[in-house]
Each structure stands twice: as C-alpha cells, then as structure tokens.
Design a protein around this motif. Structure first.
Motif, PDB file in Angstrom:
ATOM      1  N   TYR B 380      61.712  62.303  12.856  1.00 30.00           N
ATOM      2  CA  TYR B 380      62.472  63.160  13.784  1.00 30.00           C
ATOM      3  C   TYR B 380      63.647  63.826  13.069  1.00 30.00           C
ATOM      4  O   TYR B 380      63.987  64.970  13.352  1.00 30.00           O
ATOM      5  CB  TYR B 380      62.965  62.338  14.975  1.00 30.00           C
ATOM      6  CG  TYR B 380      61.935  62.222  16.065  1.00 30.00           C
ATOM      7  CD1 TYR B 380      61.719  63.267  16.955  1.00 30.00           C
ATOM      8  CD2 TYR B 380      61.161  61.086  16.199  1.00 30.00           C
ATOM      9  CE1 TYR B 380      60.762  63.180  17.950  1.00 30.00           C
ATOM     10  CE2 TYR B 380      60.198  60.984  17.187  1.00 30.00           C
ATOM     11  CZ  TYR B 380      60.003  62.036  18.065  1.00 30.00           C
ATOM     12  OH  TYR B 380      59.049  61.952  19.039  1.00 30.00           O
ATOM     13  N   ARG B 381      64.267  63.094  12.153  1.00 28.50           N
ATOM     14  CA  ARG B 381      65.400  63.675  11.430  1.00 28.50           C
ATOM     15  C   ARG B 381      64.922  64.843  10.562  1.00 28.50           C
ATOM     16  O   ARG B 381      65.625  65.842  10.398  1.00 28.50           O
ATOM     17  CB  ARG B 381      66.047  62.599  10.557  1.00 28.50           C
ATOM     18  CG  ARG B 381      67.346  63.039   9.897  1.00 28.50           C
ATOM     19  CD  ARG B 381      67.970  61.886   9.132  1.00 28.50           C
ATOM     20  NE  ARG B 381      69.196  62.273   8.484  1.00 28.50           N
ATOM     21  CZ  ARG B 381      69.273  62.863   7.310  1.00 28.50           C
ATOM     22  NH1 ARG B 381      68.156  63.147   6.659  1.00 28.50           N
ATOM     23  NH2 ARG B 381      70.434  63.176   6.777  1.00 28.50           N
ATOM     24  N   LYS B 383      62.786  66.949  11.286  1.00 25.59           N
ATOM     25  CA  LYS B 383      62.617  68.154  12.099  1.00 25.59           C
ATOM     26  C   LYS B 383      63.946  68.869  12.328  1.00 25.59           C
ATOM     27  O   LYS B 383      63.965  69.984  12.843  1.00 25.59           O
ATOM     28  CB  LYS B 383      61.996  67.779  13.443  1.00 25.59           C
ATOM     29  CG  LYS B 383      60.559  67.299  13.314  1.00 25.59           C
ATOM     30  CD  LYS B 383      59.972  66.955  14.662  1.00 25.59           C
ATOM     31  CE  LYS B 383      58.523  66.509  14.516  1.00 25.59           C
ATOM     32  NZ  LYS B 383      57.935  66.104  15.797  1.00 25.59           N
ATOM     33  N   MET B 384      65.058  68.207  11.967  1.00 26.82           N
ATOM     34  CA  MET B 384      66.373  68.833  12.128  1.00 26.82           C
ATOM     35  C   MET B 384      66.693  69.751  10.954  1.00 26.82           C
ATOM     36  O   MET B 384      67.613  70.558  11.021  1.00 26.82           O
ATOM     37  CB  MET B 384      67.468  67.761  12.217  1.00 26.82           C
ATOM     38  CG  MET B 384      67.228  66.677  13.250  1.00 26.82           C
ATOM     39  SD  MET B 384      67.607  67.219  14.894  1.00 26.82           S
ATOM     40  CE  MET B 384      69.392  67.186  14.856  1.00 26.82           C
ATOM     41  N   LYS B 385      65.993  69.580   9.856  1.00 24.54           N
ATOM     42  CA  LYS B 385      66.293  70.374   8.667  1.00 24.54           C
ATOM     43  C   LYS B 385      65.004  71.060   8.222  1.00 24.54           C
ATOM     44  O   LYS B 385      64.140  70.430   7.610  1.00 24.54           O
ATOM     45  CB  LYS B 385      66.847  69.478   7.556  1.00 24.54           C
ATOM     46  CG  LYS B 385      68.156  68.794   7.947  1.00 24.54           C
ATOM     47  CD  LYS B 385      68.770  68.031   6.811  1.00 24.54           C
ATOM     48  CE  LYS B 385      70.041  67.304   7.244  1.00 24.54           C
ATOM     49  NZ  LYS B 385      71.088  68.191   7.770  1.00 24.54           N
ATOM     50  N   THR B 386      64.897  72.318   8.557  1.00 28.37           N
ATOM     51  CA  THR B 386      63.642  73.017   8.309  1.00 28.37           C
ATOM     52  C   THR B 386      63.731  74.047   7.195  1.00 28.37           C
ATOM     53  O   THR B 386      62.723  74.640   6.836  1.00 28.37           O
ATOM     54  CB  THR B 386      63.177  73.723   9.605  1.00 28.37           C
ATOM     55  OG1 THR B 386      64.265  74.475  10.129  1.00 28.37           O
ATOM     56  CG2 THR B 386      62.730  72.712  10.637  1.00 28.37           C
ATOM     57  N   ALA B 387      64.942  74.270   6.693  1.00 29.02           N
ATOM     58  CA  ALA B 387      65.051  75.196   5.567  1.00 29.02           C
ATOM     59  C   ALA B 387      64.651  74.465   4.292  1.00 29.02           C
ATOM     60  O   ALA B 387      65.026  73.310   4.097  1.00 29.02           O
ATOM     61  CB  ALA B 387      66.477  75.714   5.448  1.00 29.02           C
TER      62      ALA B 387
END
Lengths: 370, 454
Positions: B380-381, B383-387
């Motif tokens: 889940y974490r 998915k917070m950083k997609t760059a």
C-alpha cells in the motif's frame, strides 16, 4: 533582444485565440468563433510571411539546417548564451520577461496567449506534437481521484492542502528509433537429485547458451527539458503515438511550452540504456527450461538510429503542505496521473499492527481448533 | 451438486489421517466419485444410480473413482492395483461389516485404469481368473478417453460376476488354492512362524530361542509378535521407505492372531542400510502399543542393535513387548490416561495430533503475522509513490520487432555432489529427544508404526 512574439487573433473580432483540448480547435473567447489549426495557419500564412522571412535569414546566419531533425541520433541547434529574454506583447505592448527557452506563454498583463516564434523555428521546430485532449478540470478531478484509496495519506493533507498551480505544458521530448543488435551468452544449469543410501546425490548439467538477435524500437521518449523531473516524465508514459500530428504553433495557444534545453545527444544514454535492458530481457526470455541462468557476457550495438523532436502534453499540478511542495504530473493525452504523496507514520503503524493482530487471531484459532 | 460433492470427496481422500466412513453403515452414500470432474452430470447420475443399484442388490459395493493422479491419494504410487485396494480400505468403502467392494480406479491424467477389491467376497469376485478375463474394452475405453463406455462396461462386468456367483454359489473362476496363496488360517490360533532371519544374523539356536519366546507371547496375549530380518528391504517391496516393506510383509504373509483382526506387532530390519521399522495393527495393537509405548519399545532394543548385538536386541524387543502387552491386559497400557484428555488408545487407528502450547503458537504466529502485515503495508505504501525512472523500453518494441539469428544451447560438463543426510528419516512425522532416536511415523489401512535407522 529578440522581440519575435506573436499571438493568434480572431479573424472575425481580433480577440485572442486559444486551443480547446475538448473541441480540438482554436476558440475565440470574445466572439465564440472556432477555427481549425489549418484554417488559422492558412489565414496567418500571408500575414506572417515577413516574420518568416526574417526568421529564415536569422537561421541562415546561425548555420542551422532548416529541414527536419537529422538522423543518426544527431541534432544540431544553436544555443544562446543569455538566460533571460524580454519580449513585447503584441496585444497590449507590455514587456514580457521570460526564460530563454520559453516557447509559449501568456502575457501577465492582458492574459493573451503568446508564442515566441523563434523557439519554434529552424532547429527548434518540433517534428510532431500531440494536442492536449484533457482540460484543467480533468486534471483536478484526476488528482482528487488519486487521493482515494491511499490508506496512509494523512487526513490533514486532503483537508488542508490546496492546489497552488496548474499548468498545461507542452514538454519537449526526443523520440528515438533504432535497432539493437544483441549478442548475449549465458551460463545455465539443470539439476536433479536422488538418494543413495544416506547420501543425497545431486547431478548438475552445465550449459552455455548463445543468443544472438535484434530488437527494433520505435519512438522511445526522453524528455528534453531540465525543468521537468525525469522520474515524473517516465512515469506518465506511455503516450498514444497514433495521435501524433505534424507540429503546428496553432496547438500552442493557451498552454505553456519550452524549447528543449537538453539536446538529443545528452538524452541519448537514457534511451539506449532502456533499449539495451529490454533487448537483454527479450534474449533472456528464450532461455527457459533451466534451473539457473546467469549472463556470462553481453554486447549490444545500435543501428538505424533516428531521432525526432516532439511536444507532448503534460498537466503539472503543484500543492504545498507543511512547507513542503508536492508535484503531480498528468499525461495530457491519456490522463495517467502520478506523484509522490506523504505517508502518515501513525496510520502506517496502526495499520501494520491491526493487520498483524488479525492474522495472528485467525492463525491462533486455526491452530487451536484444528 | 455433483461438483460440490466431488470437491468434498477430494478433501476427504486427501485428508491425513484419513477420515473413515461410518463402519456401521451398510453402504457409503455414493458409488461414483468423479474427483477429476470429467463426467457430465447426467452421465454421472446414471452411473451412480446403476452402481448403487448393483451394490444394494448384490450386497457388495461397486465403486468407480476418477482421480487426476492416483499417486497423490495413496503411498502405493508405483502400483495402481495396490493403490486401488488401498484407497478402498483407507476410506472404509464397501458393503456391510466385511466392507465387500469392487472398484474401478481411473487415473484421468494418465488415462489408465486398475481394479481393486476388499472384503472376502470382493477379493473372491475379483480373483486372478476373473480379472484376466475382464472386458478389455474397459482399459481401452479409459485409454481412448471414452470414460462413459469404460465405466458402463465395468458395471456390466460386475453384474455378470454377481449373477454368476448367485447362480453357481461361488465366484467365477475362484478356487481357494489358486487364488488365495495365503495358508488357510485357524481363526483362533497362530499358524505362521514368528521369527524370520533371511539375513542370517542369528544362529539356529538363537532363532529357536527367539521363536519359542515370540510364539509363547503370541499365544499368551493372543497377539502376534514377529521379527523379520532381510538384507535389503527393496528385495521385498520396492519403496522409498522401509516401513512400506514392513507393512507389505505383514499384510501379505498372513501374519496376525485370529482371522478377524489379525492383531500383532512386527519388528522389521533391513541390514544393508541398517533400516528398521515397526508395525502394529489397529485396535488391540494401537491400544497396547501407543505411540509413546512404541517409542519406548524402540528405545529399549535399539542400543543393542547399535552395538551389533542382534540376539540381545531381539530378546529385549520381546521382553518389552511382554511388558507392554501385560500392561494392556491389565487395562493400563503405557501412556494410558484415564482422564481421557490425552487418550493414547487411538480408537480410530490414527496418531493423535500433537497440541501446541500457547508459547509455541506465539513463536510460530508472531513473526509470520508481522512479516505478512509488513508486506501488505509496504504494498500500500508503494502506491503512494508512483513517480519513478523507467529502466526498460518494452512499450516501444516494434510489432514483430524481435528477431533471433542464433539460438544455441551447448552442453559443457556435469558435476555431481554427494551430501550426507544427517536426518535419519524422511521425517514425515515423529520426534526425537535427547539421547533418543529419530523415526518417521506412518499409518496404513490396517496398522501403523515407525521407521528409522539403527
């Protein structure tokens, strides 16, 4: 100082024209008239003849090739030594100061879209562009949707932060074509075991695998702007190249644009690196059936290289929370939005403990009652 | 309905220990078990109706079991005919108290079939003569994938055998001398020897002494006590584990006291690789020789064998058998807990699963829960950083853009390694303790026991 700034004005009322991503035409906000890019280009062809003539003379002086971007990964263009430029707004006459790379902007006084024609001509003229398909509202909606389902996102972030700036930007990209000839050898093993008395006997057969082939790539994109973060530009890929259009400045009004400041030669290693790794993966995909495979040696050679220059649409959204800037970018064609969000330590630990406790409880029940 | 039932049966067959059908019932609820789920529901219904009708009319279970790979359901993974009988026994299929049954076992993966039988009538009906003349279309139908025809032919054959038996008063082709190689047994007495030394490790006098003592114990407790010694157990029965050879010997040599339960215990030794196995029958065998009692018995004689004191070891084996059987006679078998909380009598014939303490559960669960939870949280974490930088360009490979010019796999050499396996067993179960011995636990259709090294 160059003063080659133009804007498209409505042939009917003289009001400024801007490109509508929804209708894919140029729209006059004053009289509501709509024009296709081709109509506007034709209308202004005669009007711009003098300016074009002047630009051609300038390009000849700079010894640039007026034709398309050269092949073989080469691109030649002139670089100006100064960083800032001052232009005169053709609508209100105000002095506009902007970056030397700015190719499309708007006048801070009258708000009319303006184009720095010099940054679209000669060696800086893009081969293609993909017009914006999604508007500002779509970008805002996409950002709100992006927040959904992020269980570690601090509640205060969504409640307190406000979008500080939304910009529709045509980002300069280099599009690389080419073939990668791969010559790879591998060590591979295949093992089987059996028991002989108290001993486990393992026989391992060793192989040398040779794979020689070629992989053709089409339009690997690498952004040519040092202002745009590479990780953001990579993450919003891919663009749908079937909608590539020959470049026209008529697509620019209403959006920002910079000419490239990282040339094709500087961007080349990023494209070749990606192409080589994909080529290696393609070769490795043919080595199935072994227990272990490792690369012994690899050689890659580029051929039939060609590079094109294109402007691709990107929405840039920036927010600020707790004195920290958060940048989000959205593919202006496909709507793919990416960006890094803050993580709430409390939520992370709470969720971790909650899930662990639930798994423990279920496991305990299973072990107890089985 | 059919799918759910077959799934349930698959779970039942796979369950270890096996779950028995109520032995008191005349007949199991179904006759056609399509675990492979290859039969059409309508065809299955017709076959089920016909097989059940035959079973009830002739009082002998007629079964058809379709498995996607019979090896997973029995340890007789190299003998499908043995596997067929084993599956019948393990699942207590059959009619009446004798569990008379005939079985067509079909492996749908290999498209092979085999026949099995249990109970006196079942084995008499499927005697060697009858099986040799059975309709070949059953096997050919299985091989060609025409399962409906194969099963229908099998049911026809069963009906034919039943009718012959009814009209002639005996099974087709059955003669006791030809078809029952085992000696006719006096149900109330031991008729076989108790000590077999095919490895020649005992003198004639030692063997006589042991035979007398073993026979005396067998008669005294009405419980067969056996010793069986060979050089290589694979000569007796080819298997990965000596225990299956031990079980095979006991089940095929007519061992056991009395005709009904064939109660007994056997110590089996394979001298070449210093393997041993113990086997005791369900019922009285499990009552007298609890898992703990069996372990103590092995502890008693194994030290002698480790010193190559064969005669001493066998004497100790018989002495401790006497001790355990005496305790059982008195109603207090070793490890017997009158409270019933830790019942060592294993009336079902299966080992009681060990219960974990709270601390053991915590030790097992806490790290596992934490790791799984951490993995979920990190997903889940992420998915917070997609760059992120892209390292590959697979999206930009041209259509038909991969061309291979040279693809060669060249064999260079082989290496062989030998690693001594310190564990003395395959550790499918069992335990060891300080100063004790390691063993594997096994259970079969009529008994269970241990195997290990000495």
């Amino acid at each position: 100082m160059a003063t080659q700034v133009t804007n498209y004005q409505c042939p009917n009322c003289g009001g400024p024209l801007r490109f509508s991503s929804e209708k894919q035409v140029l729209v006059c906000d004053y009289c509501g008239s709509e024009f296709t890019p081709k109509q506007v280009e034709d209308f202004y062809a005669e009007k711009d003849a003098a300016a074009s003539q002047a630009l051609n003379e300038l390009e000849q002086q700079l010894d640039t090739n007026p034709e398309e971007i050269k092949t073989e990964w080469e691109y030649s263009g002139s670089e100006w030594s100064e960083n800032m430029r001052v232009y005169s707004c053709p609508s209100c006459g105000a002095q506009i100061m902007c970056d030397e790379n700015t190719a499309a902007t708007s006048c801070p006084y009258c708000g009319n879209p303006s184009i720095v024609a010099g940054n679209f001509s000669g060696g800086f003229k893009p081969d293609y562009c993909i017009p914006f398909k999604l508007d500002k509202d779509a970008a805002v909606r996409a950002l709100k949707d992006y927040y959904k389902g992020k269980i570690f996102l601090p509640r205060a972030f969504t409640d307190e932060n406000h979008i500080e700036e939304i910009k529709g930007v045509y980002v300069p990209f280099w599009l690389y074509d080419g073939d990668v000839d791969a010559d790879v050898s591998y060590y591979a093993t295949r093992s089987r075991s059996w028991m002989e008395g108290d001993y486990r006997v393992t026989r391992t057969d060793h192989y040398k695998l040779i794979r020689n082939g070629s992989v053709s790539f089409v339009r690997i994109p690498v952004d040519g702007s040092s202002k745009m973060p590479d990780d953001h530009m990579d993450a919003i890929e891919p663009f749908d190249y079937s909608e590539l259009k020959p470049f026209s400045t008529a697509y620019m009004p209403g959006y920002l644009a910079d000419k490239y400041d990282v040339d094709s030669k500087q961007s080349l290693p990023r494209a070749t690196g990606r192409a080589q790794r994909s080529s290696l993966s393609a070769m490795t995909a043919t080595t199935g059936g072994y227990d272990g495979v490792s690369v012994a040696s690899s050689r890659f050679r580029l051929s039939n290289g060609r590079v094109r220059y294109a402007f691709l649409p990107v929405w840039v959204l920036s927010t600020k929370w707790k004195d920290q800037n958060y940048l989000f970018t959205m593919n202006g064609q496909t709507g793919k939005l990416i960006g890094n969000l803050p993580v709430s330590a409390g939520k992370f630990i709470g969720t971790f403990l909650g899930i662990a406790a639930a798994i423990f409880a279920v496991g305990y029940a299973v072990l107890t009652f089985m | 309905m059919k799918r759910a039932f077959c799934l349930l049966l698959a779970i039942v067959i796979l369950a270890v220990p096996f779950v028995s059908v109520n032995a008191e019932s005349e007949m199991s609820d179904y006759c056609v078990y399509d675990v492979s789920d290859v039969l059409e529901t309508e065809a299955w219904g017709d076959m089920e109706e016909r097989a059940m009708g035959l079973s009830l009319e002739y009082k002998c279970g007629v079964y058809v079991i379709l498995l996607p790979g019979f090896e997973e359901y029995t340890h007789y993974d190299d003998d499908m005919n043995m596997a067929a009988s084993d599956i019948l026994s393990r699942n207590d299929l059959g009619y009446g108290a004798d569990r008379d049954a005939l079985l067509l076992l079909i492996d749908t993966s290999k498209q092979t079939s085999a026949y099995g039988a249990t109970g006196p009538r079942g084995t008499a009906l499927f005697n060697a003569t009858a099986l040799s003349e059975i309709d070949p279309s059953i096997a050919s139908g299985t091989a060609s994938g025409d399962l409906d025809a194969a099963i229908s032919s099998f049911l026809d054959e069963c009906a034919r055998l039943f009718i012959y038996e009814r009209d002639n008063g005996k099974a087709y082709g059955y003669t006791a001398e030809e078809n029952d190689p085992e000696p006719v047994r006096d149900p109330d007495a031991m008729i076989t020897d108790c000590v077999y030394d095919y490895a020649g490790i005992l003198t004639a006098d030692q063997k006589d002494q042991l035979e007398k003592k073993a026979r005396y114990l067998s008669e005294l407790y009405e419980f067969g006590v056996y010793i069986y010694v060979v050089n290589d157990y694979n000569d007796v029965y080819s298997s990965d584990d000596v225990w299956y050879a031990c079980e095979h010997v006991y089940e095929t040599q007519g061992f056991g006291y009395g005709s009904a339960n064939r109660d007994g215990i056997m110590l089996f030794m394979s001298m070449d690789d210093r393997d041993f196995a113990t086997y005791r029958t369900v019922g009285k065998g499990y009552y007298a020789f609890t898992d703990y009692g069996l372990y103590e018995l092995e502890e008693y004689f194994l030290p002698d064998f480790r010193r190559n004191d064969w005669y001493g070891g066998f004497q100790d084996y018989l002495t401790y058998c006497d001790y355990l059987l005496d305790l059982a006679e008195k109603g207090t078998p070793l490890d017997y807990d009158p409270s019933g909380e830790n019942d060592p009598t294993y009336p079902s014939g299966e080992d009681t699963p060990s219960k974990m303490t709270f601390q053991e559960k915590c030790i097992v669960l806490a790290p596992g829960s934490a790791i799984i939870s951490l993995i979920i949280c990190l997903i889940y974490r992420g998915k917070m950083k997609t760059a992120g930088i892209k390292t590959q360009a697979n999206d930009y490979i041209a259509k038909n853009g991969i061309r291979m010019y040279d693809t060669r796999d060249i064999f260079t050499h082989s290496t062989t390694s030998r690693t001594r396996v310190h564990s003395e067993s395959s550790s499918s179960g069992g335990h060891s303790s300080g100063g004790g011995h390691s063993f594997s636990s096994h259970s079969g259709s009529h008994g269970g026991g241990h195997s290990g090294k000495f």
